[in-house]
Design a protein around this motif. Structure first.
Motif, PDB file in Angstrom:
ATOM      1  N   GLY A  52     -31.865   6.688   8.582  1.00  0.00           N
ATOM      2  CA  GLY A  52     -31.978   7.008  10.205  1.00  0.00           C
ATOM      3  C   GLY A  52     -32.711   8.246  10.573  1.00  0.00           C
ATOM      4  O   GLY A  52     -33.393   8.304  11.298  1.00  0.00           O
ATOM      5  N   ILE A  53     -32.326   9.181   9.520  1.00  0.00           N
ATOM      6  CA  ILE A  53     -33.223  10.539   9.851  1.00  0.00           C
ATOM      7  C   ILE A  53     -34.612  10.398   9.989  1.00  0.00           C
ATOM      8  O   ILE A  53     -35.311  11.098  10.588  1.00  0.00           O
ATOM      9  CB  ILE A  53     -32.558  11.726   9.122  1.00  0.00           C
ATOM     10  N   VAL A  54     -35.065   9.582   8.857  1.00  0.00           N
ATOM     11  CA  VAL A  54     -36.359   9.436   8.749  1.00  0.00           C
ATOM     12  C   VAL A  54     -36.940   8.617   9.729  1.00  0.00           C
ATOM     13  O   VAL A  54     -37.985   8.972  10.428  1.00  0.00           O
ATOM     14  CB  VAL A  54     -36.731   8.763   7.449  1.00  0.00           C
ATOM     15  N   VAL A  55     -36.372   7.827  10.626  1.00  0.00           N
ATOM     16  CA  VAL A  55     -36.903   7.254  11.697  1.00  0.00           C
ATOM     17  C   VAL A  55     -36.705   8.007  12.925  1.00  0.00           C
ATOM     18  O   VAL A  55     -37.745   7.997  13.617  1.00  0.00           O
ATOM     19  CB  VAL A  55     -35.874   5.887  11.896  1.00  0.00           C
ATOM     20  N   VAL A  56     -35.652   8.941  12.954  1.00  0.00           N
ATOM     21  CA  VAL A  56     -35.752   9.872  13.966  1.00  0.00           C
ATOM     22  C   VAL A  56     -37.040  10.720  13.896  1.00  0.00           C
ATOM     23  O   VAL A  56     -37.935  11.161  14.998  1.00  0.00           O
ATOM     24  CB  VAL A  56     -34.532  10.991  13.780  1.00  0.00           C
ATOM     25  N   LEU A  57     -37.476  11.340  12.605  1.00  0.00           N
ATOM     26  CA  LEU A  57     -38.635  11.993  12.581  1.00  0.00           C
ATOM     27  C   LEU A  57     -40.051  11.282  12.723  1.00  0.00           C
ATOM     28  O   LEU A  57     -40.784  11.930  13.662  1.00  0.00           O
ATOM     29  CB  LEU A  57     -38.663  12.426  11.024  1.00  0.00           C
ATOM     30  N   VAL A  58     -40.009  10.052  12.563  1.00  0.00           N
ATOM     31  CA  VAL A  58     -41.196   9.281  13.024  1.00  0.00           C
ATOM     32  C   VAL A  58     -41.108   9.076  14.657  1.00  0.00           C
ATOM     33  O   VAL A  58     -42.274   9.273  15.180  1.00  0.00           O
ATOM     34  CB  VAL A  58     -40.875   7.815  12.476  1.00  0.00           C
ATOM     35  N   LEU A  59     -39.897   8.879  15.161  1.00  0.00           N
ATOM     36  CA  LEU A  59     -39.614   8.728  16.789  1.00  0.00           C
ATOM     37  C   LEU A  59     -40.396  10.104  17.264  1.00  0.00           C
ATOM     38  O   LEU A  59     -41.155  10.131  18.252  1.00  0.00           O
ATOM     39  CB  LEU A  59     -38.563   8.397  17.038  1.00  0.00           C
ATOM     40  N   ILE A  60     -39.742  11.365  16.763  1.00  0.00           N
ATOM     41  CA  ILE A  60     -40.223  12.500  17.554  1.00  0.00           C
ATOM     42  C   ILE A  60     -41.569  13.028  17.190  1.00  0.00           C
ATOM     43  O   ILE A  60     -42.196  13.393  18.204  1.00  0.00           O
ATOM     44  CB  ILE A  60     -39.233  13.656  16.988  1.00  0.00           C
ATOM     45  N   ILE A  61     -42.231  12.722  16.209  1.00  0.00           N
ATOM     46  CA  ILE A  61     -43.463  13.100  16.038  1.00  0.00           C
ATOM     47  C   ILE A  61     -44.430  12.071  16.655  1.00  0.00           C
ATOM     48  O   ILE A  61     -45.260  12.740  17.407  1.00  0.00           O
ATOM     49  CB  ILE A  61     -43.921  12.870  14.248  1.00  0.00           C
ATOM     50  N   ALA A  62     -44.143  10.875  16.884  1.00  0.00           N
ATOM     51  CA  ALA A  62     -44.935   9.840  17.752  1.00  0.00           C
ATOM     52  C   ALA A  62     -44.779  10.260  19.054  1.00  0.00           C
ATOM     53  O   ALA A  62     -45.805  10.283  19.809  1.00  0.00           O
ATOM     54  CB  ALA A  62     -44.424   8.521  17.367  1.00  0.00           C
ATOM     55  N   VAL A  63     -43.868  10.595  19.419  1.00  0.00           N
ATOM     56  CA  VAL A  63     -43.584  11.208  20.957  1.00  0.00           C
ATOM     57  C   VAL A  63     -44.465  12.531  21.358  1.00  0.00           C
ATOM     58  O   VAL A  63     -45.223  12.626  22.178  1.00  0.00           O
ATOM     59  CB  VAL A  63     -42.233  11.209  21.406  1.00  0.00           C
ATOM     60  N   GLU A  64     -44.338  13.327  20.176  1.00  0.00           N
ATOM     61  CA  GLU A  64     -45.057  14.682  20.476  1.00  0.00           C
ATOM     62  C   GLU A  64     -46.436  14.331  20.407  1.00  0.00           C
ATOM     63  O   GLU A  64     -47.285  15.262  21.289  1.00  0.00           O
ATOM     64  CB  GLU A  64     -44.703  15.651  19.401  1.00  0.00           C
ATOM     65  N   MET A  65     -46.929  13.545  19.548  1.00  0.00           N
ATOM     66  CA  MET A  65     -48.341  13.578  19.427  1.00  0.00           C
ATOM     67  C   MET A  65     -49.109  12.749  20.741  1.00  0.00           C
ATOM     68  O   MET A  65     -50.109  13.105  21.071  1.00  0.00           O
ATOM     69  CB  MET A  65     -48.841  12.576  18.155  1.00  0.00           C
ATOM     70  N   VAL A  66     -48.381  11.852  21.137  1.00  0.00           N
ATOM     71  CA  VAL A  66     -48.507  10.949  22.373  1.00  0.00           C
ATOM     72  C   VAL A  66     -48.624  12.047  23.744  1.00  0.00           C
ATOM     73  O   VAL A  66     -49.741  12.126  24.388  1.00  0.00           O
ATOM     74  CB  VAL A  66     -47.983   9.872  22.661  1.00  0.00           C
ATOM     75  N   SER A  67     -47.836  12.872  23.655  1.00  0.00           N
ATOM     76  CA  SER A  67     -47.616  13.828  24.598  1.00  0.00           C
ATOM     77  C   SER A  67     -48.498  14.965  24.382  1.00  0.00           C
ATOM     78  O   SER A  67     -49.551  15.050  25.649  1.00  0.00           O
ATOM     79  CB  SER A  67     -46.090  14.359  24.846  1.00  0.00           C
ATOM     80  N   GLN A  68     -48.803  15.126  23.513  1.00  0.00           N
ATOM     81  CA  GLN A  68     -50.062  16.404  23.211  1.00  0.00           C
ATOM     82  C   GLN A  68     -51.246  15.993  23.671  1.00  0.00           C
ATOM     83  O   GLN A  68     -52.036  16.614  24.062  1.00  0.00           O
ATOM     84  CB  GLN A  68     -49.885  16.952  21.847  1.00  0.00           C
TER      85      GLN A  68
END
Length: 294
Positions: free
Chosen positions: A246-262
């Motif tokens: 679950g933590i790995v999925v959280v990392l993927v989610l947060i990184i994806a959101v930050e990349m799109v936002s950036q």
């Protein structure tokens, strides 16, 4: 014999330097004292950490993610719920954040009346989203809806304060130009002030959205739904491989959101008008690939 002006000036410079170094020394001492008291308050002990380190390293062997659990439990669907909480909460909070942010500016509402709106934002900002979630439990129970409402209320204060700060820094030229044409107060605010900070407003909104997604994960740990709730359940069952999945999925989610936002914020800073949002979305995969190859 009186000293020359140059000697007097040199003496003043030396005295100023001595005073400055004394203040620096006092600041260092105060900082050290605060740090020492903080370490005592959190019961910090280097010897205890050293003794526990082998146990910690041994426990890490149980923290290998169970990759099959991601598919079996459909964790990416759960992360979609977390993303929805952050997105919906941000969208629901934007209207009041914009309204209070504008009215809280001293350029729009005269002092001290603007502090009424600043105070409302201050209350929303002072209470963490986690506490707002607990407050709204009688309204919607332990559910993603309570988490969404909590995120929205928190967004009002955080985003509204950023809007207010941006409006305080706008230049006077466009405002005066609107006033000379006989524009009304609302027209002056919309076309003379908001037009100057629209890009900053979008950028700050994207930043708050990133923060809200992280908050949504935390609220899930309290029962607010999404991937956070899955992690909390697996931790309670002492099923650490599933928890790590679950933590790995959280990392993927947060990184994806930050990349799109950036990438969106980067696009806005470049001030490109041609193609607008459609060009941004269509060209996003190519720009991401180019960034990855740099």
């Amino acid at each position: 014999m009186s000293s020359s002006p140059i000697e007097q000036r040199l003496a003043e410079i030396r005295l100023t330097r001595r005073v400055r170094w004394v203040l620096y020394a006092l600041g260092v001492v105060l900082f050290g004292a605060l740090l020492y008291r903080s370490l005592i308050a959190v019961e910090f002990s280097a010897s205890d950490l050293y003794q526990q380190w082998p146990i910690f390293v041994d426990a890490l062997r149980n923290y290998v993610p169970d990759w099959w659990f991601i598919v079996e439990r459909n964790l990416f669907r759960e992360s979609g719920i977390t993303l929805a909480i952050g997105f919906a909460g941000t969208v629901f909070g934007i209207p009041l954040a914009l309204l209070l942010g504008v009215l809280g500016s001293g350029r729009v509402t005269p002092f001290p009346f603007n502090f009424i709106f600043r105070g409302i934002m201050g209350v929303s900002r002072a209470i963490p989203a986690l506490v707002w979630f607990l407050i709204f439990l009688p309204l919607a129970g332990l559910s993603p809806l309570s988490a969404t409402i909590a995120v929205a209320v928190s967004t009002i204060g955080n985003l509204g304060r950023l809007f207010t700060d941006e409006l305080e820094e706008v230049s006077d030229g466009p405002i005066e130009a609107m006033q000379t044409t006989g524009a009304s107060k609302s027209q002056t605010v919309i076309f003379g002030m908001l037009s100057q900070v629209k890009t900053s407003f979008v950028a700050w909104t994207l930043y708050i959205f990133e923060v809200n997604v992280r908050v949504a994960v935390t609220l899930g740990l309290l029962g607010g739904g999404g991937i956070g709730e899955i992690i909390q359940v697996q931790q309670g069952l002492r099923n650490f491989p599933n928890m790590m999945a679950g933590i790995v999925v959280v990392l993927v989610l947060i990184i994806a959101v930050e990349m799109v936002s950036q990438r969106i914020r980067s696009y806005l800073r470049e001030d490109k008008e041609a193609g607008g949002l459609i060009q941004l979305l269509v060209g996003f995969p190519q720009r991401m690939a180019e960034s990855a190859l740099k």
